[in-house]
Design an enzyme around this catalytic site. Structure first.
Site, PDB file in Angstrom:
ATOM      1  N   ASP A 166      54.364  24.886 -26.137  1.00 25.21           N
ATOM      2  CA  ASP A 166      55.008  25.082 -24.696  1.00 25.21           C
ATOM      3  C   ASP A 166      54.550  23.563 -24.288  1.00 25.21           C
ATOM      4  OD1 ASP A 166      52.387  24.285 -23.990  1.00 25.21           O
ATOM      5  OD2 ASP A 166      52.117  25.868 -22.612  1.00 25.21           O
TER       6      ASP A 166
ATOM      7  N   LYS B 235      58.224  30.812 -29.222  1.00 26.96           N
ATOM      8  CA  LYS B 235      57.132  30.376 -28.639  1.00 26.96           C
ATOM      9  C   LYS B 235      56.238  31.855 -28.357  1.00 26.96           C
ATOM     10  CE  LYS B 235      56.695  30.103 -24.223  1.00 26.96           C
ATOM     11  NZ  LYS B 235      56.197  29.611 -22.828  1.00 26.96           N
TER      12      LYS B 235
END
Length: 345
Positions: free
Chosen positions: A234, A216
Site C-alpha cells: 500500500d 494488493k
C-alpha cells in the site's frame, strides 16, 4: 645776456618736465604697483580650485572598501561545499549488505510491534474482502466505523448481490467514492454467488478476477483470512521500503517482487503489517519522527524528518502517541485503546 642764460634752464626744465610726462610715469608706476598687489590676491583665489580633487579621492577609496569585505563572505558561503563532497565518494552499499540491513530492520520492527495486525475489523474472509475494497482512498478507521451497519444489512455475498444500490450507497457514504464502491461490492458479491458458490476463493488468480479486487487486496485476504503468505504494497509500505533503499521501484508489482526476494516467504504477511504499522505511527509521509525512531541507525534516509527527540515524540500517532488505534475491535494483545464508533468521535 644774464637773463637769457638764467631763464633758459628754468624753462627747459619746465618744458622737459612737462614734455617728458613725469606725472604719467608716476601714474604708470602706481598702476604697476596696484597691478602687482592685485596679482598676488588673484593667485590664492585660483589655489582652492584643486581642493575638491583630493576630497573626491578618499570618497572613491571608501567606496572601494566594501569590495575586500565581500570576499570573506563569499569564502564563508562556500565553506559547506567541501563538507558535502564526501557523500558522492562514499562507498555504495552492496546488495548483500542491503539484505542484511533489511532483515535486521524486520527483526527490530518485530520487537517494536509484536502485536502488529491488519487494522480492519472482520470476522470472516468475506468481511475482510469487503472492508479492504472500502479502504481505498480513506482510512481504516472510517471503514471500521461503517462496516457494522453494512454487514448487519448484507451479511452474505447473496444478500449484498441483491441489495438496492441507493440503499447501499447511503450506508457506505462516509468512506467516500460511495457510488463506485457500491458498484464494485455488488459486482464482486454477484461473482462470488455465481462463480464460487458464495465463498471467497483462496487463490490469487481467482481473487483478482473479482470486480474492484487487485493484487494488493488479494494479498490482504490471502495472508489474513487463509494464511497464505503475501506482501501488501500500500502507500505506507511503498514509501518506507523506498526510504530504506530496499527498492527504487514505483510500480507496486515491481516493489512486491523486489521485497519478496529479500525475505523468506514465511515473513511476508507479518512483514507487511510491521512496515505499515511503522509508517502510520512513526515514519509518516510528510514529517517522519526521525528523532523518536528506534531503527534510525539502520535508516539511510534519517534526517528527512524531525530529528529533535522531544519534537519527534509529539509526532507519534495511535498507541505510540497515547491515542486510540483504528480498530473498534482490536486483538486482545493490542496495547492501545479501541477506536470510537461512528458519531462518537
Amino acid at each position: 645776456m644774464k637773463r637769457v642764460g638764467t631763464a633758459e634752464p628754468v624753462r627747459t626744465a619746465k618744458r622737459v618736465g612737462s614734455k617728458s610726462g613725469t606725472g604719467s610715469a608716476t601714474g604708470r608706476a602706481l598702476k604697476q604697483e596696484s597691478e602687482s598687489e592685485a596679482a598676488p590676491k588673484s593667485k590664492p583665489a585660483s589655489k582652492p580650485k584643486p581642493k575638491p580633487t583630493p576630497k573626491s579621492k578618499p570618497k572613491a577609496t571608501q567606496k572601494s572598501k566594501p569590495t575586500p569585505k565581500a570576499k570573506p563572505k563569499a569564502t564563508q558561503k562556500s565553506e559547506p561545499t567541501p563538507k558535502a563532497k564526501p557523500k558522492p565518494n562514499a562507498k555504495p552499499e552492496s546488495h548483500l549488505a542491503m539484505v542484511r540491513r533489511a532483515r535486521r530492520i524486520n527483526r527490530e520492527l518485530a520487537e517494536l510491534y509484536p502485536y502488529a495486525h491488519p487494522e480492519l475489523d472482520f470476522r470472516n474472509a468475506f468481511e475482510l474482502l469487503v472492508a479492504t475494497v472500502l479502504s481505498a482512498q480513506t482510512t481504516d478507521l472510517r471503514v471500521n466505523q461503517t462496516t457494522p451497519a453494512l454487514f448487519a444489512a448484507y451479511p452474505t455475498p447473496e444478500d449484498m448481490a441483491a441489495a438496492v444500490p441507493e440503499e447501499m450507497e447511503e450506508i457506505i457514504r462516509p468512506t467516500g467514492f460511495f457510488r463506485a464502491k457500491t458498484k464494485s461490492l455488488m459486482g464482486l458479491s454477484t461473482a462470488l454467488r455465481d462463480n464460487f458458490d458464495g465463498e471467497v476463493p483462496g487463490r490469487l488468480e481467482d481473487l483478482v478476477t473479482l470486480p474492484g479486487v487487485g493484487r494488493k487486496t488479494a494479498n490482504v485476504v490471502l495472508g489474513n483470512a487463509f494464511g497464505v503468505p503475501g506482501i501488501t504494497v500500500d502507500t505506507h509500505f511503498g514509501r518506507l521500503v523506498r526510504r530504506w533503499k530496499w527498492t527504487d521501484q514505483e510500480d507496486p508489482v515491481k516493489v512486491e517482487a523486489d521485497v519478496a526476494a529479500i525475505f523468506p516467504k514465511s515473513e511476508w504477511t507479518m512483514l507487511s503489517h510491521r512496515v505499515v504499522f511503522h509508517g502510520r505511527r512513526i515514519c509518516h509521509a510528510r514529517k517522519p519522527a526521525c528523532g523518536a525512531c528506534p531503527i534510525a541507525p539502520l535508516c539511510p534516509s534519517y534526517g528527512e524528518g524531525e530529528t529533535d527527540p522531544e519534537k519527534a515524540r509529539k509526532l507519534l500517532k495511535y498507541e505510540m502517541g497515547g491515542r486510540p488505534g483504528q480498530r473498534l475491535s482490536p486483538p486482545p494483545d493490542y496495547p492501545g485503546a479501541p477506536a470510537p464508533a461512528l458519531g462518537a468521535e
